[in-house]
Design a protein around this motif. Structure first.
Motif, PDB file in Angstrom:
ATOM      1  N   CYS A 227       5.569  10.511   4.548  1.00 19.66           N
ATOM      2  CA  CYS A 227       5.526   9.316   3.705  1.00 19.66           C
ATOM      3  C   CYS A 227       4.818   8.160   4.405  1.00 19.66           C
ATOM      4  CB  CYS A 227       6.952   8.856   3.384  1.00 19.66           C
ATOM      5  SG  CYS A 227       7.740   9.809   2.075  1.00 19.66           S
ATOM      6  N   LEU A 228       3.982   7.463   3.646  1.00 16.20           N
ATOM      7  CA  LEU A 228       3.273   6.297   4.174  1.00 16.20           C
ATOM      8  C   LEU A 228       3.305   5.177   3.139  1.00 16.20           C
ATOM      9  CD1 LEU A 228       0.006   7.967   5.574  1.00 16.20           C
ATOM     10  CD2 LEU A 228       1.912   7.061   6.934  1.00 16.20           C
ATOM     11  N   ALA A 229       3.293   3.942   3.627  1.00 15.69           N
ATOM     12  CA  ALA A 229       3.237   2.788   2.726  1.00 15.69           C
ATOM     13  C   ALA A 229       2.240   1.777   3.272  1.00 15.69           C
ATOM     14  CB  ALA A 229       4.626   2.147   2.608  1.00 15.69           C
ATOM     15  N   VAL A 230       1.534   1.088   2.357  1.00 23.18           N
ATOM     16  CA  VAL A 230       0.600   0.034   2.768  1.00 23.18           C
ATOM     17  C   VAL A 230       0.639  -1.118   1.760  1.00 23.18           C
ATOM     18  CG1 VAL A 230      -1.038   1.593   3.939  1.00 23.18           C
ATOM     19  CG2 VAL A 230      -1.402   1.040   1.554  1.00 23.18           C
ATOM     20  N   PRO A 231       0.385  -2.353   2.263  1.00 23.89           N
ATOM     21  CA  PRO A 231       0.189  -3.466   1.330  1.00 23.89           C
ATOM     22  C   PRO A 231      -1.212  -3.336   0.748  1.00 23.89           C
ATOM     23  CG  PRO A 231      -0.100  -4.237   3.599  1.00 23.89           C
ATOM     24  CD  PRO A 231       0.232  -2.763   3.681  1.00 23.89           C
ATOM     25  N   VAL A 232      -1.365  -3.595  -0.547  1.00 22.47           N
ATOM     26  CA  VAL A 232      -2.681  -3.452  -1.190  1.00 22.47           C
ATOM     27  C   VAL A 232      -3.318  -4.823  -1.382  1.00 22.47           C
ATOM     28  CG1 VAL A 232      -3.843  -2.795  -3.337  1.00 22.47           C
ATOM     29  CG2 VAL A 232      -2.089  -1.296  -2.347  1.00 22.47           C
ATOM     30  N   ASN A 233      -4.542  -4.947  -0.896  1.00 22.91           N
ATOM     31  CA  ASN A 233      -5.301  -6.182  -1.064  1.00 22.91           C
ATOM     32  C   ASN A 233      -6.425  -5.929  -2.058  1.00 22.91           C
ATOM     33  OD1 ASN A 233      -7.211  -8.234  -0.823  1.00 22.91           O
ATOM     34  ND2 ASN A 233      -6.678  -8.631   1.329  1.00 22.91           N
ATOM     35  N   LEU A 234      -6.424  -6.680  -3.153  1.00 24.92           N
ATOM     36  CA  LEU A 234      -7.433  -6.448  -4.207  1.00 24.92           C
ATOM     37  C   LEU A 234      -8.407  -7.618  -4.322  1.00 24.92           C
ATOM     38  CD1 LEU A 234      -4.891  -4.972  -6.779  1.00 24.92           C
ATOM     39  CD2 LEU A 234      -6.623  -3.673  -5.522  1.00 24.92           C
TER      40      LEU A 234
ATOM     41  N   GLY B 258       0.669   2.872   7.532  1.00 24.10           N
ATOM     42  CA  GLY B 258      -0.618   3.332   8.066  1.00 24.10           C
ATOM     43  C   GLY B 258      -1.574   3.708   6.962  1.00 24.10           C
ATOM     44  N   TRP B 259      -2.889   3.618   7.261  1.00 15.41           N
ATOM     45  CA  TRP B 259      -3.922   3.958   6.296  1.00 15.41           C
ATOM     46  C   TRP B 259      -4.035   5.458   6.161  1.00 15.41           C
ATOM     47  CZ3 TRP B 259      -4.241  -0.274   3.906  1.00 15.41           C
ATOM     48  CH2 TRP B 259      -4.208  -1.494   4.597  1.00 15.41           C
ATOM     49  N   SER B 260      -4.786   5.812   5.164  1.00 13.75           N
ATOM     50  CA  SER B 260      -5.009   7.212   4.793  1.00 13.75           C
ATOM     51  C   SER B 260      -3.772   7.782   4.119  1.00 13.75           C
ATOM     52  CB  SER B 260      -5.439   8.057   5.992  1.00 13.75           C
ATOM     53  OG  SER B 260      -6.195   9.168   5.554  1.00 13.75           O
ATOM     54  N   TRP B 261      -3.820   9.056   3.761  1.00 16.93           N
ATOM     55  CA  TRP B 261      -2.731   9.715   3.025  1.00 16.93           C
ATOM     56  C   TRP B 261      -3.086  11.193   2.913  1.00 16.93           C
ATOM     57  CZ3 TRP B 261      -4.830  11.344  -1.761  1.00 16.93           C
ATOM     58  CH2 TRP B 261      -5.965  10.641  -2.194  1.00 16.93           C
ATOM     59  N   GLY B 262      -2.248  11.953   2.224  1.00 21.45           N
ATOM     60  CA  GLY B 262      -2.535  13.375   2.064  1.00 21.45           C
ATOM     61  C   GLY B 262      -1.911  14.232   3.150  1.00 21.45           C
TER      62      GLY B 262
ATOM     63  N   ALA C 207      -0.546  -9.808 -12.004  1.00 20.11           N
ATOM     64  CA  ALA C 207       0.077 -11.115 -11.775  1.00 20.11           C
ATOM     65  C   ALA C 207       1.556 -11.015 -11.390  1.00 20.11           C
ATOM     66  CB  ALA C 207      -0.059 -11.958 -13.036  1.00 20.11           C
ATOM     67  N   GLY C 208       2.187  -9.866 -11.688  1.00 22.93           N
ATOM     68  CA  GLY C 208       3.639  -9.767 -11.564  1.00 22.93           C
ATOM     69  C   GLY C 208       4.221  -9.695 -10.155  1.00 22.93           C
ATOM     70  N   GLY C 209       3.363  -9.620  -9.134  1.00 21.49           N
ATOM     71  CA  GLY C 209       3.881  -9.536  -7.770  1.00 21.49           C
ATOM     72  C   GLY C 209       2.922  -8.779  -6.875  1.00 21.49           C
ATOM     73  N   PRO C 210       3.287  -8.635  -5.598  1.00 14.96           N
ATOM     74  CA  PRO C 210       2.417  -7.923  -4.656  1.00 14.96           C
ATOM     75  C   PRO C 210       2.398  -6.416  -4.941  1.00 14.96           C
ATOM     76  CG  PRO C 210       4.492  -8.482  -3.601  1.00 14.96           C
ATOM     77  CD  PRO C 210       4.527  -9.110  -4.966  1.00 14.96           C
ATOM     78  N   VAL C 211       1.248  -5.799  -4.686  1.00 13.13           N
ATOM     79  CA  VAL C 211       1.100  -4.359  -4.921  1.00 13.13           C
ATOM     80  C   VAL C 211       1.343  -3.610  -3.606  1.00 13.13           C
ATOM     81  CG1 VAL C 211      -0.459  -2.535  -5.723  1.00 13.13           C
ATOM     82  CG2 VAL C 211      -0.612  -4.840  -6.708  1.00 13.13           C
ATOM     83  N   ILE C 212       2.171  -2.579  -3.688  1.00 17.45           N
ATOM     84  CA  ILE C 212       2.463  -1.743  -2.516  1.00 17.45           C
ATOM     85  C   ILE C 212       2.112  -0.304  -2.875  1.00 17.45           C
ATOM     86  CG2 ILE C 212       4.341  -0.823  -1.070  1.00 17.45           C
ATOM     87  CD1 ILE C 212       5.667  -3.596  -1.310  1.00 17.45           C
ATOM     88  N   ARG C 213       1.367   0.355  -1.993  1.00 21.93           N
ATOM     89  CA  ARG C 213       0.968   1.743  -2.256  1.00 21.93           C
ATOM     90  C   ARG C 213       1.832   2.696  -1.436  1.00 21.93           C
ATOM     91  NH1 ARG C 213      -4.781   3.644  -0.247  1.00 21.93           N
ATOM     92  NH2 ARG C 213      -3.518   4.365   1.501  1.00 21.93           N
TER      93      ARG C 213
END
Ligand SMILES: *Cc1c(COP(=O)(O)O)cnc(C)c1O
Length: 397
Positions: free
Chosen positions: A348-355, A340-344, A365-371
């Protein structure tokens, strides 16, 4: 300054968090301020309505509840005044509208909170403001981008999702030499771990939705200004008719009471998880400013008093064609982490990061980013859950 205020301003941060904002003796001794619901405020005489002599005049212009919160935030930020807004995003857009005019040039950090970029690329553009994105690592090199009409330099440090650190003092000094206003989205650090105004920033913005609220149940933004910029910010707020809701203001003030202990716990757990991730062969990088391996670590160490509970990592994946499938497999296997979005909040929360919207600081370049937002759960359980994610990602061929 009264003796009482002096005693408080010399105290430690958790002591101050417990006592700033509301003086119980001002309201029958009740520890917390009343939740004042108001539109109309009555005046004893017509003359008082023409030349206002009383403290409160109308609900949108402040109440004892919103004042208690604003005073608490001023005390933490060292600011001349604070306004409350209905979301963290509004805490960015309202000061931009307050300080920018058609024909102005605005410098926005490339690692900015995504919806801020959308606002700049649509509404600011339509209003005739020229927006330029700059490299978060520029520091004093921002000099080369300053133009005679550069009115605003917007910073966010660490940056959203990839956590680049900015040299805020160097940027502020250059911007001020050119007559520009410096704003900073300080949501990540909170004023406990970084005080923007002490580093030359004029306008400090927060999504109080995050750590100040702390429980994933409130949306609120705060904007604090130094003495020079406070009158214009306050005027813009009044002109746009924006104000903090009574219940939400009360709850954010309540959240501040425990923010110090919550943040210390988030910080400790997040660093433990980040260090653990860094040792793994299935992780290609950990983007956390408190790790000595992180490129912006020296700035973080010099300027910040702590780290919050949110950071990212790069899942090691060789083939870009598999980035999405591996990242989704990792995320879908998590049970303790919510997606889910947001935090604080406390969890615990996790999201896929799109840049994809980045102009300068592109995706690694090394792989997908996870926040990850590391909540208040126990670290052993958090790691066990992440192990489930790694195991699931490894099964994707
Ligand atoms: C979440 C966030 C915001 C926006 O806050 P909302 O209350 O969700 O609108 C702004 N800036 C940063 C850095 C954020 O993480």
């Amino acid at each position: 300054m009264s003796d009482e205020q002096k005693w408080l301003s010399d105290s430690g941060v958790n002591t101050r968090l417990c006592h700033i904002g509301h003086d119980p003796s001002s309201y029958h001794g009740f520890v917390n301020p009343p939740v004042v619901r108001a539109s109309t405020v009555l005046f004893p005489q017509a003359s008082g309505m023409e030349t206002v002599t009383q403290k409160y005049t109308y609900g949108t212009r402040g109440t004892p509840t919103t004042d208690a919160l604003c005073e608490a935030i001023d005390s933490l930020e060292g600011s001349a005044g604070t306004i409350l807004l209905p979301s963290g995003l509004a805490a960015i857009t309202v000061p931009f509208l307050a300080f920018l005019s058609p024909g102005d040039h605005a410098l926005i950090v490339d690692s900015v909170y995504g919806p801020c970029r959308q606002f700049c690329d649509t509404m600011l553009k339509r209003l005739g403001v020229e927006v330029e994105y700059y490299d978060p690592l520029l520091g004093a090199g921002i000099e080369a981008l300053m133009r005679p009409n550069t009115r605003l330099v917007h910073t966010e440090s660490p940056g959203s999702n990839t956590f680049e650190m900015q040299d805020i003092r160097a940027i502020s000094d250059v911007a001020h030499r050119h007559g520009a206003v410096v704003s900073m989205d300080n949501t990540w650090a909170t004023p406990l771990y970084f005080r923007p105004l002490d580093f030359g920033v004029d306008i400090s913005m927060h999504a109080a939705t995050k750590y100040p609220a702390g429980h994933s149940d409130i949306l609120m933004g705060t904007v604090s200004a130094n003495a020079e910029h406070w009158p214009r910010l306050k005027e813009a707020n009044g002109l746009m008719g924006l104000c903090g809701a009574p219940e939400d203001s009360y709850l954010v003030l309540r959240g501040l009471r425990t923010m110090g202990v919550r943040l210390a716990h988030h910080d400790r757990s997040a660093r433990a998880v980040a260090e653990w991730l860094e040792q793994r062969a299935d992780v290609s990088a950990v983007l956390h400013p408190a790790l000595p391996s992180f490129p912006g670590h020296d700035i973080w160490k010099r300027d910040f008093k702590g780290a919050s509970g949110i950071f990212s990592f790069v899942l090691a994946v060789d083939d870009p064609a598999k980035f999405k499938a591996k990242s989704h497999a990792f995320l879908d296997a998590l049970r303790l982490f919510g997606l889910g979005w947001s935090w604080g909040g406390y969890e615990c929360l996790a999201v896929p990061v799109n840049l994809n919207d980045r102009k300068i600081r592109k995706a690694p370049a090394g792989g997908p980013v996870i926040r990850l937002q590391i909540g208040l759960e126990d670290v052993a359980d958090i790691m066990a859950d992440l192990e489930r994610g790694f195991a699931a990602a490894a099964l994707v061929s």
